[in-house]
Design a protein around this motif. Structure first.
Motif, short mmCIF file in Angstrom:
data_model
loop_
_atom_site.label_atom_id
_atom_site.label_comp_id
_atom_site.label_asym_id
_atom_site.label_seq_id
_atom_site.Cartn_x
_atom_site.Cartn_y
_atom_site.Cartn_z
N PRO A 113 96.27 -61.69 12.31
CA PRO A 113 96.73 -63.06 12.12
C PRO A 113 95.65 -64.00 11.60
O PRO A 113 95.14 -64.86 12.32
N VAL A 125 105.29 -64.76 15.60
CA VAL A 125 105.18 -63.67 16.59
C VAL A 125 106.52 -62.94 16.71
O VAL A 125 106.56 -61.70 16.81
N GLU A 129 107.09 -58.87 16.06
CA GLU A 129 107.79 -57.99 16.99
C GLU A 129 108.92 -57.24 16.29
O GLU A 129 109.11 -56.04 16.51
N ILE A 141 98.77 -57.00 17.98
CA ILE A 141 98.12 -58.02 17.16
C ILE A 141 96.64 -58.03 17.50
O ILE A 141 96.27 -58.12 18.67
N THR A 143 93.38 -60.14 17.52
CA THR A 143 93.09 -61.58 17.48
C THR A 143 91.59 -61.81 17.39
O THR A 143 90.89 -61.76 18.40
N VAL A 151 96.78 -68.11 18.63
CA VAL A 151 97.68 -66.96 18.69
C VAL A 151 97.59 -66.31 20.06
O VAL A 151 98.60 -65.95 20.67
N GLU A 154 99.62 -68.15 22.62
CA GLU A 154 101.05 -67.87 22.49
C GLU A 154 101.39 -66.50 23.10
O GLU A 154 102.41 -66.34 23.79
N LEU A 155 100.53 -65.53 22.87
CA LEU A 155 100.78 -64.20 23.41
C LEU A 155 100.64 -64.17 24.92
O LEU A 155 101.35 -63.43 25.61
N ARG A 158 103.81 -65.11 26.45
CA ARG A 158 104.84 -64.08 26.32
C ARG A 158 104.54 -62.85 27.18
O ARG A 158 105.31 -61.90 27.17
N TRP A 160 101.94 -60.71 26.82
CA TRP A 160 101.34 -59.57 26.11
C TRP A 160 100.10 -59.09 26.86
O TRP A 160 99.34 -59.88 27.44
N ALA A 318 102.35 -55.96 22.96
CA ALA A 318 103.59 -56.55 23.48
C ALA A 318 104.05 -55.81 24.73
O ALA A 318 103.88 -54.59 24.84
#
Length: 320
Positions: A113, A125, A129, A141, A143, A151, A154-155, A158, A160, A318
């Motif tokens: 990213p 994202v 996925e 991903i 990073t 990023v 954000e993960l 979620r 991750w 993920a």
């Protein structure tokens, strides 16, 4: 206190250097932590190495590097590294890269990213996925830090997962430290080739857990690539791979491997030396490599060759 993952980073140590009128006297030292054991730690300071017994350490912590690379420098090096490890299946999400190689290595099976994904971050994202789900692969991903910190946030939201940190290290060419390295302790024959031998591939497969067709693409689909083979009594005992990418500036070093019976005899240094000379002959001015921070044996070797950490990255996975 410090931990093994702090080795290779810049730290400050407050140590006890004496007692006056019943009170301790302190002195501060700043430098790169190059060794950490149960009994002592060693710093590489501007004045030279400093060995401090753990019993004398009052306080120690990691501090920011003296100078962080610019965002443009991180992007340029990440793109050179991508060229050096090319996944056969690729896609784009704006400036982001999507990569797949039958699951062979995290680097070749993860999104990168960097730049603008041409859509809001949550939607980007989501698209990553979907792209990996279409290929029946777990979404991953890479990073680069601190560039991709948004990023990462954000993960985190979620759920991750995170693999151990990877150091992206660099050194200028020629590698001056190699000029004074002692010769290997055994008689060897080193050969450089434009393609890996079957034996070379077998060693790589042993290290990376198999060698699917996609792996051969990753290893060989670079315009300027070199494979080092080291033999002792006709048997292959060490390998290495070099690439020149990034508009000819960057020598990439990968798969530096010495078989267990031949270790601690200077063979890894000889491989790096040969690949560094090859890269410099093609006009490369700097070398880079990627190594897990927890691989203390490798990071110690590379430190003696002049490599320093340019930036780090985390491989995010993920949730299943």
């Amino acid at each position: 206190m410090l931990r093994q993952q702090d080795v290779g980073h810049r730290i400050v140590v407050r140590r006890i250097v004496g007692i006056r009128e019943g009170r301790p006297l302190f002195s501060d030292a700043l430098g790169e932590l190059v060794e950490l054991s149960e009994t002592h730690l060693t710093l590489a300071t501007a004045q030279g190495p400093l060995r401090v017994p753990v019993a004398q350490v009052h306080r120690a912590k990691r501090v920011p590097p003296t100078r962080r690379p610019t965002a443009a420098a991180v992007v340029a090096l990440e793109r050179a590294a991508d060229e050096a490890w090319p996944a056969p299946t690729r896609g784009h999400l704006g400036d982001w890269l999507l990569r797949s190689a039958e699951g062979w290595t995290g680097r070749a099976n993860s999104a990168l990213p960097i730049g603008d994904p041409d859509r809001p971050l949550p939607a980007a994202v989501d698209a990553v996925e979907r792209w990996y789900a279409e290929r029946d692969q777990p979404a991953m991903i890479n990073t680069p830090l601190p560039l991709a910190a948004p990023v990462g946030a954000e993960l985190d939201e979620r759920g991750w997962g995170t693999r151990p940190p990877t150091l992206v290290q660099t050194a200028p060419l020629p590698l001056a430290a190699l000029a004074v390295t002692a010769a290997p302790a055994v008689d060897t024959v080193l050969e450089l080739a434009t393609a890996p031998s079957a034996e070379w591939l077998a060693v790589a497969a042993g290290r990376k857990g198999g060698l699917p067709d996609a792996a051969r693409h990753v290893l060989t689909a670079v315009d300027q690539v070199c494979f080092a083979h080291v033999y002792v009594d006709g048997a292959l005992v060490a390998i290495g791979r070099g690439t020149v990418t990034g508009e000819g500036r960057w020598l990439g070093l990968s798969l530096i491997e010495v078989l267990p019976p031949a270790r601690r005899q200077g063979l890894a240094r000889r491989v790096v030396d040969a690949l560094a000379a090859w890269g410099a002959s093609l006009g490369a001015t700097h070398a880079f490599l990627q190594v897990e921070q927890r691989n203390t044996a490798a990071t110690a070797l590379y430190r003696t060759l002049g490599f320093v950490t340019h930036h780090t990255y985390l491989t995010r996975v993920a949730p299943s």
